[in-house]
Design an enzyme around this catalytic site. Structure first.
Site, short mmCIF file in Angstrom:
data_model
loop_
_atom_site.label_atom_id
_atom_site.label_comp_id
_atom_site.label_asym_id
_atom_site.label_seq_id
_atom_site.Cartn_x
_atom_site.Cartn_y
_atom_site.Cartn_z
N LYS A 154 -18.66 -11.34 -25.63
CA LYS A 154 -18.67 -12.42 -26.62
C LYS A 154 -19.79 -13.41 -26.31
O LYS A 154 -20.58 -13.78 -27.18
CB LYS A 154 -17.31 -13.12 -26.65
CG LYS A 154 -17.18 -14.19 -27.69
CD LYS A 154 -17.26 -15.53 -27.05
CE LYS A 154 -17.39 -16.61 -28.11
NZ LYS A 154 -17.52 -17.92 -27.47
N ASP A 164 -14.43 -13.47 -31.50
CA ASP A 164 -13.45 -14.29 -30.80
C ASP A 164 -12.12 -14.13 -31.52
O ASP A 164 -11.96 -13.26 -32.36
CB ASP A 164 -13.89 -15.75 -30.76
CG ASP A 164 -13.75 -16.40 -32.12
OD1 ASP A 164 -13.85 -15.69 -33.13
OD2 ASP A 164 -13.51 -17.61 -32.18
#
Length: 218
Positions: A129, A147
DNA sequence: ATCCCGAGGG
DNA sequence: CCCTCTGGAT
């Protein structure tokens, strides 16, 4: 010829268009983290784990005042860094990771942040991420950070059935134009925070109701 | 109580 | 796959 219109691909395209209109701007403009260099964005993104962007932005100026580059960060003691980033939470892990990450940057990359996924995710404290944030925002490279919001909205919008963030990313990358990946991620996050809430999605205020299979008006 | 742009370890 | 790490705002 008479190509049959692909309604599913049209639906997806329309969702991207509506999100673009609702949350306009470039990836850099949509990114709420304040930074001046890839290194600073990397640090800010590590700090942003389980923490609001607002708090990160209240924290980073003091950090970057003395430790704004890898060359400067290496001189920070763990205790010094911990106290500076304390209020962002997970401060011991984050401080340890930032210092370890900085050491690798200096030893392997001349203090500069690499922009390829493999090098980024090999850095201590940098997962997929974070790597995608750095790639899409700092380097304008393809990258789709997944996310909790991006994952939730992707399922609700019928983009995927997967819950694993990496699988969600892989599915989205198959049809989202590379130059739109970063922006889509940021827009889904903004939409997830304001409208498509985890508990009580506000379908009555959602611009995507007509295109969303999970809408309570569907 | 629950959420905020996660990652690493067991 | 689950657990842990953590403070601040609501």
């Amino acid at each position: 010829m008479g190509t049959v219109p692909n309604t599913e691909s049209h639906r997806r395209r329309e969702i991207l268009n509506l999100l673009d209109r609702a949350y306009p701007g470039t990836v850099q403009e949509l990114c709420a983290l304040s930074f001046e260099t890839p290194f600073q964005l990397l640090v800010a993104t590590i700090l942003s784990a389980q923490c609001t962007d607002e708090r990160v932005n209240a924290t980073t100026p003091k950090v970057f005042e003395h430790f704004g580059t890898a060359q400067e960060m290496i001189d920070a003691t763990p205790e010094e860094l911990e106290s500076l980033i304390y209020s962002t939470g997970f401060y011991k892990n984050k401080a340890k990771n930032i210092l370890a990450m900085t050491r690798v940057l200096l030893s392997k990359y001349d203090g500069k942040v690499p922009c390829d996924m493999e090098s980024l995710t090999a850095l201590p404290g940098v997962g997929r991420k974070t790597a995608n944030v750095v790639r899409s925002v700092a380097f304008a490279q393809p990258g789709l950070p997944v996310d909790t919001h991006v994952g939730r909205l992707s399922i609700r919008l019928g983009f995927t059935k997967e819950k694993d963030p990496v699988k969600v990313e892989m599915e989205l990358l198959q049809w989202v134009p590379p130059e739109e990946t970063g922006g889509l991620s940021l827009r889904l996050i903004l939409h997830g925070r304001s409208i498509c809430l985890a508990r009580k999605p506000r379908c009555d205020a959602c611009i995507l109701v007509d295109l969303c299979p999970s809408s309570r008006f569907a």
